[in-house]
Each structure stands twice: as C-alpha cells, then as structure tokens.
Design an enzyme around this catalytic site. Structure first.
Site, PDB file in Angstrom:
ATOM      1  N   TRP A 184       0.868  -1.194   0.000  1.00 21.08           N
ATOM      2  CA  TRP A 184       0.000   0.000   0.000  1.00 21.08           C
ATOM      3  C   TRP A 184       0.898   1.235   0.000  1.00 21.08           C
ATOM      4  O   TRP A 184       1.858   1.307   0.757  1.00 21.08           O
ATOM      5  CB  TRP A 184      -0.926   0.055   1.225  1.00 21.08           C
ATOM      6  CG  TRP A 184      -1.652   1.378   1.235  1.00 21.08           C
ATOM      7  CD1 TRP A 184      -2.692   1.740   0.431  1.00 21.08           C
ATOM      8  CD2 TRP A 184      -1.335   2.535   2.024  1.00 21.08           C
ATOM      9  NE1 TRP A 184      -3.046   3.054   0.678  1.00 21.08           N
ATOM     10  CE2 TRP A 184      -2.235   3.557   1.646  1.00 21.08           C
ATOM     11  CE3 TRP A 184      -0.382   2.804   3.014  1.00 21.08           C
ATOM     12  CZ2 TRP A 184      -2.203   4.835   2.227  1.00 21.08           C
ATOM     13  CZ3 TRP A 184      -0.346   4.074   3.589  1.00 21.08           C
ATOM     14  CH2 TRP A 184      -1.261   5.071   3.200  1.00 21.08           C
ATOM     15  N   GLU A 225      -2.932  -2.916  -2.644  1.00 22.35           N
ATOM     16  CA  GLU A 225      -4.090  -2.333  -1.946  1.00 22.35           C
ATOM     17  C   GLU A 225      -4.434  -0.946  -2.481  1.00 22.35           C
ATOM     18  O   GLU A 225      -3.619  -0.027  -2.439  1.00 22.35           O
ATOM     19  CB  GLU A 225      -3.784  -2.245  -0.440  1.00 22.35           C
ATOM     20  CG  GLU A 225      -4.913  -1.636   0.384  1.00 22.35           C
ATOM     21  CD  GLU A 225      -4.600  -1.605   1.876  1.00 22.35           C
ATOM     22  OE1 GLU A 225      -3.475  -1.970   2.279  1.00 22.35           O
ATOM     23  OE2 GLU A 225      -5.489  -1.187   2.644  1.00 22.35           O
ATOM     24  N   LYS A 227      -6.885   2.613  -2.710  1.00 21.54           N
ATOM     25  CA  LYS A 227      -7.497   3.528  -1.751  1.00 21.54           C
ATOM     26  C   LYS A 227      -8.291   4.577  -2.512  1.00 21.54           C
ATOM     27  O   LYS A 227      -8.040   4.842  -3.684  1.00 21.54           O
ATOM     28  CB  LYS A 227      -6.403   4.167  -0.899  1.00 21.54           C
ATOM     29  CG  LYS A 227      -6.913   5.011   0.252  1.00 21.54           C
ATOM     30  CD  LYS A 227      -5.903   5.037   1.383  1.00 21.54           C
ATOM     31  CE  LYS A 227      -6.324   6.018   2.455  1.00 21.54           C
ATOM     32  NZ  LYS A 227      -5.646   5.778   3.729  1.00 21.54           N
ATOM     33  N   ASP A 258      -9.636  -3.010   1.116  1.00 24.93           N
ATOM     34  CA  ASP A 258      -9.775  -2.546   2.494  1.00 24.93           C
ATOM     35  C   ASP A 258     -11.184  -1.968   2.631  1.00 24.93           C
ATOM     36  O   ASP A 258     -11.605  -1.140   1.810  1.00 24.93           O
ATOM     37  CB  ASP A 258      -8.693  -1.493   2.773  1.00 24.93           C
ATOM     38  CG  ASP A 258      -8.697  -0.992   4.208  1.00 24.93           C
ATOM     39  OD1 ASP A 258      -9.769  -0.589   4.704  1.00 24.93           O
ATOM     40  OD2 ASP A 258      -7.620  -0.974   4.829  1.00 24.93           O
ATOM     41  N   HIS A 261     -11.671   1.736   2.166  1.00 17.26           N
ATOM     42  CA  HIS A 261     -11.099   2.414   1.003  1.00 17.26           C
ATOM     43  C   HIS A 261     -12.053   2.584  -0.167  1.00 17.26           C
ATOM     44  O   HIS A 261     -11.645   2.600  -1.324  1.00 17.26           O
ATOM     45  CB  HIS A 261      -9.834   1.675   0.557  1.00 17.26           C
ATOM     46  CG  HIS A 261      -8.718   1.786   1.554  1.00 17.26           C
ATOM     47  ND1 HIS A 261      -7.430   1.398   1.296  1.00 17.26           N
ATOM     48  CD2 HIS A 261      -8.700   2.280   2.824  1.00 17.26           C
ATOM     49  CE1 HIS A 261      -6.669   1.625   2.350  1.00 17.26           C
ATOM     50  NE2 HIS A 261      -7.425   2.155   3.294  1.00 17.26           N
ATOM     51  N   HIS A 285      -8.800  -6.316   3.895  1.00 16.11           N
ATOM     52  CA  HIS A 285      -8.454  -5.610   5.127  1.00 16.11           C
ATOM     53  C   HIS A 285      -9.755  -5.307   5.848  1.00 16.11           C
ATOM     54  O   HIS A 285     -10.565  -4.500   5.375  1.00 16.11           O
ATOM     55  CB  HIS A 285      -7.674  -4.326   4.827  1.00 16.11           C
ATOM     56  CG  HIS A 285      -6.195  -4.548   4.787  1.00 16.11           C
ATOM     57  ND1 HIS A 285      -5.281  -3.536   4.699  1.00 16.11           N
ATOM     58  CD2 HIS A 285      -5.475  -5.703   4.866  1.00 16.11           C
ATOM     59  CE1 HIS A 285      -4.062  -4.063   4.717  1.00 16.11           C
ATOM     60  NE2 HIS A 285      -4.150  -5.367   4.800  1.00 16.11           N
ATOM     61  N   ASP A 293     -12.010   6.980   5.949  1.00 16.81           N
ATOM     62  CA  ASP A 293     -11.188   5.806   6.251  1.00 16.81           C
ATOM     63  C   ASP A 293     -10.595   5.925   7.654  1.00 16.81           C
ATOM     64  O   ASP A 293      -9.388   6.044   7.835  1.00 16.81           O
ATOM     65  CB  ASP A 293     -10.077   5.735   5.184  1.00 16.81           C
ATOM     66  CG  ASP A 293      -9.155   4.548   5.389  1.00 16.81           C
ATOM     67  OD1 ASP A 293      -9.627   3.506   5.868  1.00 16.81           O
ATOM     68  OD2 ASP A 293      -7.959   4.665   5.060  1.00 16.81           O
ATOM     69  N   ASP A 295     -10.493   3.907  10.243  1.00 12.17           N
ATOM     70  CA  ASP A 295      -9.898   2.736  10.890  1.00 12.17           C
ATOM     71  C   ASP A 295     -10.388   2.528  12.318  1.00 12.17           C
ATOM     72  O   ASP A 295      -9.600   2.228  13.213  1.00 12.17           O
ATOM     73  CB  ASP A 295      -8.364   2.815  10.844  1.00 12.17           C
ATOM     74  CG  ASP A 295      -7.835   2.655   9.431  1.00 12.17           C
ATOM     75  OD1 ASP A 295      -7.872   1.526   8.917  1.00 12.17           O
ATOM     76  OD2 ASP A 295      -7.420   3.663   8.825  1.00 12.17           O
ATOM     77  N   ASP A 325      -7.308  -4.524   9.966  1.00  9.32           N
ATOM     78  CA  ASP A 325      -6.630  -3.243   9.760  1.00  9.32           C
ATOM     79  C   ASP A 325      -7.435  -2.121  10.396  1.00  9.32           C
ATOM     80  O   ASP A 325      -8.298  -1.526   9.770  1.00  9.32           O
ATOM     81  CB  ASP A 325      -6.420  -2.983   8.255  1.00  9.32           C
ATOM     82  CG  ASP A 325      -5.548  -1.753   8.017  1.00  9.32           C
ATOM     83  OD1 ASP A 325      -4.966  -1.237   8.989  1.00  9.32           O
ATOM     84  OD2 ASP A 325      -5.455  -1.305   6.858  1.00  9.32           O
TER      85      ASP A 325
HETATM   86  C1  RNT Z   1      -3.772   2.581   4.755  1.00  9.30           C
HETATM   87  C2  RNT Z   1      -3.947   1.137   4.448  1.00  9.30           C
HETATM   88  C3  RNT Z   1      -2.855   0.234   4.962  1.00  9.30           C
HETATM   89  C4  RNT Z   1      -2.418   0.570   6.370  1.00  9.30           C
HETATM   90  C5  RNT Z   1      -1.500  -0.455   6.980  1.00  9.30           C
HETATM   91  C6  RNT Z   1      -0.806   0.074   8.189  1.00  9.30           C
HETATM   92  O1  RNT Z   1      -4.848   3.326   4.376  1.00  9.30           O
HETATM   93  O2  RNT Z   1      -5.184   0.695   4.905  1.00  9.30           O
HETATM   94  O3  RNT Z   1      -3.255  -1.078   4.845  1.00  9.30           O
HETATM   95  O4  RNT Z   1      -3.494   0.748   7.214  1.00  9.30           O
HETATM   96  O5  RNT Z   1      -0.634  -0.955   6.052  1.00  9.30           O
HETATM   97 ZN    ZN Z   2      -5.550  -1.433   4.736  1.00 14.51          ZN
END
Ligand code: RNT
Ligand code: ZN
Length: 418
Positions: A184, A225, A227, A258, A261, A285, A293, A295, A325
C-alpha cells in the site's frame, strides 16, 4: 451454557444448519492480527516511535501504548490469548529488530532483521504475513513514493519494496506457509493534479520492476491495496481501485480490498464475486470506516456481516486472506484487538450459520417473501449461545469475561508504562 448451546443447535438444525460443521469451518480460518494496533502504527525504528504519517492517521493518546518490541510482543501474546482459534501475525517492515545490528534504513533492511519475530512466532505456532512500510518516512514527505517523479525517491522505495518481498519470501520459506506481502502506498495529492497519467505510469513501472523478481508461490503471495482518498491526498490517489484492478488482471498479484477504502455507500461485499471470476485469491483488510477511512475498531456492523455472508455464500472463504486493519488510540489497545478480532470471527460464525440451503430454495423458486422472512428470522437466532460455547471450548474468555480480562491486563501491565 451447555443447555443454551443444545437449544441453539436444535434451533439451527430445524433450519437445516449444522452447528458443528460451522464451528469446524470457523476454526480453519486464520485471521491476520495486525501488529500496528499495539503502538498506533509507530514502529520501533527510532527512540519514541513516530506518529503515522503519509495519508493515515491515528487519533487518541490512551495510556499504555507498547513502547518497545518486547512490550508489543507481550501485548500480542495477550491479544492472541483472547481470540479463539489459530491466527497469523501481520507485520510491517517498520517493526524490524535492530538490537543485534544497529539501525538500517528502509532501503537496507535484511531478512535477519526479522529473525527474532520468526523465532517468536514459531515458538507459538503463529505464521507471519508482511508489508513494506512505504509511509512515515522523510522520503515519503512529498506525498509520492513509488510514483514519484524524483528518480532518487522512486529508487529508494523500489529498493525497499524489493527487500520487503525478499523478507516475506524468507519468512514464508522458514515458516512453511506462504507469507502474504501487501503493498500500500500513500501516493497522491491534496489538490488537483494535471499529470495523473504520468504518476500512474510511474507506479506501473515501479510495480513491474518490483514484481519482476520471482519467488515461489509457496513462499510469498503478493497483494496490492487500493485507496479512495487519504488525508492530504483528497484530490488524487495514484493507486486507485481501477488502477490495481487493471494491474492485478494483467499480472500476478492479488487485490487487497480494504473496507475503508471505498465510498461509504459502496459495498465491498458486492465486489467479491466479481473479483473471483477473474482472480483466484483475495486479501481483505477488515476495517470500519466512519465518514472516512477512520480505521475504527471493527464491530459486528452490517457491512462486516454482509462481507462475511458473501464470502461464505460465494464459496470464496477458503481463497480469501483476512487481515485486520484498524487502529484506535482512544481506548485500551489490547481491548481494541480483542473486540475487532472477535467481532470478525463472530460475524463469520453468523454467516456460516445462515440457513443457506433454505434461502437458496426460496430464491430459486422466486419466493422473495419467504427469502426475506427467513433472512429476518436469522437475525435473532441464538448465535450468542454458539459463540459462548466456542469460546469456552477454545479456552478463551466469553464476551462478558473479556471486560475483566482486559481490565486486569491494563491494571497489571499497561498502567506501568509512562
Ligand atoms: C492505509 C492502508 C494500509 C495501512 C497499513 C498500516 O490506508 O489501509 O493497509 O493501514 O498498512
Ligand atoms: Zn488497509
């Protein structure tokens, strides 16, 4: 508890669902527990880990954060003991161990910097997955890494990512299980770029060069990955979904989707069947976006449930890698691990307990009412009794016991960290 479980088993059986088979499948799923919830994505490259930078952001300063590798490993040990089943550790390159060698920058990392992790994991029967760390570094400050127009910057990150794959292959070979290596990058810009094509072309060239080094599939599996946007990359993200979807279809890597994302109303669950018609492996993820995003700690949200349902319904589960994640620094970090990992498993268990055959029968017969009624009925089936029994048999706390377990760890271990 035993009575409740027997009742649940009978109740599910009435709908044609075999509870024991569902539990057996759940046991065969190995989540990737991410190392970075324990220290807010800081890593231990320098004294007093840095804050995450480059498009990702952690908020909060709840006390008890792991300050050293030893503390993080202690927290991970505890975290694994709170999650039923056998799970993997998802490691980032910025968690290298320099105690024997002294510091090495990202473009100089060696497999040996991860020997102590491999040893730690092997003692516990844990397999490791790996990530290049292409952020939180002065050479990522411009907002561009693998797609940078500065040849020096690009070379640095290509070298780092090549080394990260080499480390992943080394780990995979040593542990006798392929190590998933995920890429990523934060690349993009806050404001409207003119040369989108230029950056995407450079990213493609960088990936081509990185992935031109071939490793056995028994040792490493590559993932890329995408985004939608990040803090500081609102107007343009080089590694968009379309970019990687195209890239993955013409090359080797699997996609990493993810949950944070995509547009908030976009369903990641809906993408799975399309991906698997053209690819044979997928990395997810598991995250929880709120408005962006963000998290947040994963919970049994509708999004998570639909994702798990789709993995089970489409037959994709055995071909999907599930990596967690999320990172929240406003609550106890061990508690965050436990809640997120357990919610993921609970949602999966619920999906495995769905009366699929019955639902399919109604659907095939065109009986939309009976299908919807059964989906509604499924929502109040005694999932909790099955989950409790599973936790007990796996010798991990039930949901109720979890609160006390985490509080005791906070009191005895984390509160001593200042
Ligand atoms: C970031 C991505 C990525 C990170 C990790 C730490 O937007 O989601 O996967 O969260 O690699
Ligand atoms: Zn991620």
């Amino acid at each position: 508890m035993k009575e409740a479980f027997e009742y649940a088993r009978a109740k599910y059986r009435e709908l044609g669902v075999d509870v024991d088979a569902a539990i057996a499948t759940l046991k065969s799923v190995h989540l990737g527990l991410h190392c970075w919830q324990g220290d807010d994505v800081g890593g231990f490259e320098h004294e007093g880990a840095e804050l995450a930078g480059g498009g990702i952001q952690v908020t909060g300063n709840y006390p008890g954060k792991a300050r050293t590798l030893a503390e993080l490993r202690a927290d991970l040990d505890k975290a694994f003991s709170l999650v039923p089943g056998t799970h993997r550790l998802n490691l980032h390159a910025c968690y290298a161990d320099f105690s024997k060698t002294g510091f090495a920058d990202r473009d100089a990392l060696e497999p040996a910097h991860f020997d102590s992790w491999i040893e730690w994991a092997s003692k516990r029967g844990i397999k490791i997955d790996f990530n290049a760390t292409i952020f939180s570094h002065p050479k990522a400050d411009s907002g561009f890494t693998l797609s940078s127009k500065d040849p020096g910057v690009r070379k640095f990150w290509i070298e780092h990512t090549k080394r990260a794959r080499k480390i992943a292959a080394y780990i995979g070979e040593k542990q006798g299980s392929p190590c998933v290596h995920n890429i990523w990058i934060p690349d993009g810009s806050k404001d409207i770029p003119v040369d989108r094509m230029g950056h995407r072309k450079l990213l493609k060239e960088s990936l081509d060069e990185i992935l031109s080094v071939k490793y056995s599939r028994d040792h490493v599996r590559d993932a890329v990955e995408s985004k939608l946007f990040g803090i500081g990359s609102e107007a343009f993200v080089v590694g968009s979904h379309e970019f990687y979807m195209g890239y993955a279809l013409t090359g080797d890597p699997m996609l990493c989707l993810d949950m944070g994302h995509f547009h908030l109303t976009e369903s990641v669950a809906d993408k799975i069947s399309s991906v698997f018609l053209f690819q044979d492996e997928l990395l997810l993820h598991v995250s929880r976006p709120i408005r962006w995003d963000s998290d947040h700690v994963v919970i049994q949200s509708d999004e998570l449930k639909s994702l798990m349902e789709e993995l089970v319904r489409s037959g994709a589960l055995p071909k999907t890698h599930l990596g967690l994640d999320f990172f929240d620094a406003t609550i106890n970090r061990l508690g965050a691990y436990a809640i997120g990992a357990r919610a993921t498993l609970k949602a999966l268990l619920e999906a495995l307990l769905e009366p699929r055959a019955l639902l399919m029968k109604y659907e095939e017969a065109g009986n939309g009412f009976a299908r919807l009624a059964t989906l509604e009925e499924a929502k109040t089936l005694p999932l909790g009794a099955v989950w409790d029994a599973y936790c007990e048999s796996a010798k991990v706390p039930t949901d109720r016991q979890l609160v006390e377990e985490v509080s005791a760890y906070e009191r005895d271990v984390q509160s001593g960290r200042h």
